[in-house]
Every structure is written in C-alpha cells, then in structure tokens.
Design an enzyme around this catalytic site. Structure first.
Site, PDB file in Angstrom:
ATOM      1  CE1 TYR A 149      -3.865   2.352   0.819  1.00 58.00           C
ATOM      2  CE2 TYR A 149      -2.333   3.312   2.381  1.00 58.00           C
ATOM      3  CZ  TYR A 149      -3.510   3.379   1.677  1.00 58.00           C
ATOM      4  OH  TYR A 149      -4.345   4.471   1.838  1.00 58.00           O
ATOM      5  CE  LYS A 153      -3.688   5.166  -1.485  1.00 56.78           C
ATOM      6  NZ  LYS A 153      -4.735   5.745  -2.358  1.00 56.78           N
TER       7      LYS A 153
HETATM    8  N1  NAP Z   1      -9.581   5.744   5.686  1.00 62.47           N
HETATM    9  C1  NAP Z   1      -8.421   6.343   5.913  1.00 62.47           C
HETATM   10  O1  NAP Z   1      -8.044   6.604   7.063  1.00 62.47           O
HETATM   11  C2  NAP Z   1      -7.513   6.695   4.761  1.00 62.47           C
HETATM   12  C3  NAP Z   1      -6.261   7.243   5.081  1.00 62.47           C
HETATM   13  C4  NAP Z   1      -5.422   7.615   4.044  1.00 62.47           C
HETATM   14  C5  NAP Z   1      -5.829   7.451   2.739  1.00 62.47           C
HETATM   15  N2  NAP Z   1      -7.049   6.896   2.447  1.00 62.47           N
HETATM   16  C6  NAP Z   1      -7.433   6.776   1.040  1.00 62.47           C
HETATM   17  O2  NAP Z   1      -8.745   7.281   0.864  1.00 62.47           O
HETATM   18  C7  NAP Z   1      -9.394   6.565  -0.201  1.00 62.47           C
HETATM   19  C8  NAP Z   1     -10.715   5.987   0.280  1.00 62.47           C
HETATM   20  O3  NAP Z   1     -10.433   5.013   1.293  1.00 62.47           O
HETATM   21  P1  NAP Z   1     -11.541   4.437   2.279  1.00 62.47           P
HETATM   22  O4  NAP Z   1     -10.929   4.439   3.620  1.00 62.47           O
HETATM   23  O5  NAP Z   1     -12.848   5.101   2.056  1.00 62.47           O
HETATM   24  O6  NAP Z   1     -11.581   2.893   1.785  1.00 62.47           O
HETATM   25  P2  NAP Z   1     -12.762   1.837   1.744  1.00 62.47           P
HETATM   26  O7  NAP Z   1     -13.739   2.095   2.826  1.00 62.47           O
HETATM   27  O8  NAP Z   1     -12.121   0.511   1.669  1.00 62.47           O
HETATM   28  O9  NAP Z   1     -13.485   2.170   0.357  1.00 62.47           O
HETATM   29  C9  NAP Z   1     -12.802   2.000  -0.848  1.00 62.47           C
HETATM   30  C10 NAP Z   1     -13.758   2.242  -1.999  1.00 62.47           C
HETATM   31  O10 NAP Z   1     -13.048   1.977  -3.227  1.00 62.47           O
HETATM   32  C11 NAP Z   1     -13.803   1.074  -4.011  1.00 62.47           C
HETATM   33  N3  NAP Z   1     -12.934   0.266  -4.845  1.00 62.47           N
HETATM   34  C12 NAP Z   1     -11.930  -0.555  -4.449  1.00 62.47           C
HETATM   35  N4  NAP Z   1     -11.384  -1.158  -5.505  1.00 62.47           N
HETATM   36  C13 NAP Z   1     -12.049  -0.690  -6.600  1.00 62.47           C
HETATM   37  C14 NAP Z   1     -11.938  -0.962  -7.983  1.00 62.47           C
HETATM   38  N5  NAP Z   1     -11.038  -1.830  -8.464  1.00 62.47           N
HETATM   39  N6  NAP Z   1     -12.772  -0.308  -8.840  1.00 62.47           N
HETATM   40  C15 NAP Z   1     -13.695   0.553  -8.366  1.00 62.47           C
HETATM   41  N7  NAP Z   1     -13.842   0.838  -7.061  1.00 62.47           N
HETATM   42  C16 NAP Z   1     -13.026   0.212  -6.186  1.00 62.47           C
HETATM   43  C17 NAP Z   1     -14.588   0.241  -2.982  1.00 62.47           C
HETATM   44  O11 NAP Z   1     -15.769  -0.292  -3.542  1.00 62.47           O
HETATM   45  P3  NAP Z   1     -15.930  -1.768  -4.156  1.00 62.47           P
HETATM   46  O12 NAP Z   1     -15.267  -2.718  -3.207  1.00 62.47           O
HETATM   47  O13 NAP Z   1     -17.414  -1.869  -4.262  1.00 62.47           O
HETATM   48  O14 NAP Z   1     -15.286  -1.705  -5.501  1.00 62.47           O
HETATM   49  C18 NAP Z   1     -14.954   1.314  -1.977  1.00 62.47           C
HETATM   50  O15 NAP Z   1     -16.107   2.013  -2.413  1.00 62.47           O
HETATM   51  C19 NAP Z   1      -8.382   5.523  -0.668  1.00 62.47           C
HETATM   52  O16 NAP Z   1      -7.656   6.022  -1.763  1.00 62.47           O
HETATM   53  C20 NAP Z   1      -7.471   5.355   0.527  1.00 62.47           C
HETATM   54  O17 NAP Z   1      -6.219   4.860   0.163  1.00 62.47           O
HETATM   55  C21 NAP Z   1      -7.903   6.511   3.438  1.00 62.47           C
END
Ligand code: NAP
Length: 226
Positions: A149, A153
């Site tokens: 990961y 990033k």
């Molecule tokens: N949460 C945090 O604390 C955090 C911190 C730093 C960065 N981020 C970043 O923020 C973003 C959102 O993260 P999140 O925490 O909301 O993650 P999450 O809850 O796991 O949600 C990820 C989303 O991406 C979709 N997804 C995954 N693979 C996909 C694919 N191949 N095609 C289309 N959609 C896809 C998933 O839907 P499906 O499974 O239905 O496809 C889901 O809607 C990411 O880029 C993550 O790296 C999050």
C-alpha cells in the site's frame, strides 16, 4: 448548469460520504464501484441526474466505456476524484502473496491512470478542472506490514506531481492525504482502534469546503485535508 464531480469508489467509505456531501452542495455526482448492490442502493437513494455505475477501475476497457458515456452525456468533470483504492492484509512484504501485491498495484496505480487516461482529454480540451488523486499519510511516511500500500501511495505522489507538469494552465492535479478516518480500509490495518477516528460522514463535512477551494494555484502541491 450544475457542476460535475466524478468520484471512484463510491460504494462505501470516503467515496460514498463525498458523493452524498457533493449532492448537498448541488453538484451532479457520477461515481463507480465494483459492488453492484451498493451501486444500485446509491442510485435509488440519490436518483437522477446523478449516475452510479459498476466499474472496476483496474479494467481499462470498463473505465473507457464509463468515461465515454459520462463525457457524452454530462460533459467533462469539474472535479475528478481518484478515491478508489485497496490495501493489503497486514503482513511483512515477504509474506504478501504475488496476486495480492498485483491487485494493490492494479487498483491503486493502474486504476488511477486508467481513469486519468479516459477523463483527462476532455478536461484538457476545456482547459479546466481539478484532478485529485487520493494519497495517504503512507504516501509520505511508512509503517511495517503495509509495504504494498505504501509503495502505491508514494507512487501516487510522484505520478500526480509529474502529471501536474503536463497539464495546461487552468487545471490542477493534486495528491491528497485525506487524514485518518474510520472506514473498512482503516479497520483492516488498525483493527478496533479505528473506531476512535472520525466517521466518513464527519470527515466529508470538513473535506468538502477544502476540496471546493482547490484550483490552478494548487497544481502539483501535496495537500492534506486539515
Ligand atoms: N480511511 C483512511 O483513514 C484513509 C487514510 C489515508 C488514505 N485513504 C485513502 O482514501 C481513499 C478511500 O479510502 P476508504 O478508507 O474510504 O476505503 P474503503 O472504505 O475501503 O473504500 C474504498 C472504496 O473503493 C472502491 N474500490 C476498491 N477497488 C475498486 C476498484 N477496483 N474499482 C472501483 N472501485 C473500487 C470500494 O468499492 P468496491 O469494493 O465496491 O469496488 C470502496 O467504495 C483511498 O484512496 C485510501 O487509500 C484513506
């Protein structure tokens, strides 16, 4: 006409919360995800003119068809939010199976590029719009057990800054660290302690004013939602 935001990964987490918040800000929202049930639920909940499609960003063919349809019907996006990503199950790098490593690369790097490949040309033609590529604290620092990961990033940071040097005046590309939010992804790597962080809905209320202010002066700047 309402402005258009395209968001990848709207089926849960930050993507879903942003979709709902952008609708509240009177944007037209187009989003994608892989879970058909969640996409259909979101379509029912938010309705027209918003559009939600089952698209795997790792498939260049699926992204091409999705972008063609959206640009033809709604025009180029004002915001293109590359939010969809996955994380490896916690493990030291040498224990990450080959397929799992490939999947993280395919979604987090190649998926973002597929989306840019098919949406950026229409934005460039109009010479306006902001591309936000979701990075992470782990795009600027590292921790054990999330090496795949982190690699993706850190790649997003470099890819986005190079892209910023290619865009015409009037546009911007920004690598964005959203902060730490209690989503399924965070629970995967933090376990139970994820619950001490804000919910996606609380985060989106803070993030929207931040996102809406982004413009050409931010091009290439690594930013963090404050
Ligand atoms: N949460 C945090 O604390 C955090 C911190 C730093 C960065 N981020 C970043 O923020 C973003 C959102 O993260 P999140 O925490 O909301 O993650 P999450 O809850 O796991 O949600 C990820 C989303 O991406 C979709 N997804 C995954 N693979 C996909 C694919 N191949 N095609 C289309 N959609 C896809 C998933 O839907 P499906 O499974 O239905 O496809 C889901 O809607 C990411 O880029 C993550 O790296 C999050």
């Amino acid at each position: 006409m309402a402005k258009l935001v395209v968001i990848t990964g709207v089926s849960r987490g930050l993507g879903r919360a942003m979709a709902e918040e952008f609708v509240r800000h009177r944007y037209t929202v187009a989003g994608c995800g892989r879970s058909a049930m969640e996409i259909s639920r979101l379509s029912d909940q938010l309705g027209a003119p918003h559009r939600f499609a089952v698209v795997d960003v790792a498939s260049d063919t699926q992204v091409a068809a999705w972008a063609k349809d959206l640009v033809a019907n709604l025009g180029p996006p004002d915001f293109l939010l590359n939010n969809a990503a996955i994380i490896n199950r916690n493990a030291p790098l040498w224990r990450v199976p080959e397929q799992e490593f490939s999947d993280v690369i395919d979604v987090n790097i190649k998926g973002v590029t597929n989306v840019i490949r098919h949406f950026a040309p229409a934005m460039i033609e109009r010479a306006s719009g902001v591309i936000v590529n979701f990075s992470s604290g782990w795009g600027r620092s590292t921790d054990a057990e999330v090496a795949p990961y982190c690699a993706t990033k850190w790649a997003i940071e470099g890819l986005t800054q190079a892209l910023a040097q290619e865009l015409p005046p009037g546009m911007a590309a920004v690598p964005l660290n959203p902060g730490v939010i209690n989503t399924q992804m965070l629970r995967s790597c933090f376990g139970g302690s994820a619950s001490s962080y804000p919910t996606p809905e609380q985060w989106a209320k803070r993030a929207l004013p931040f996102l809406l202010k982004l413009g050409p002066r931010d091009n290439g700047k690594p930013l963090t939602v404050s």
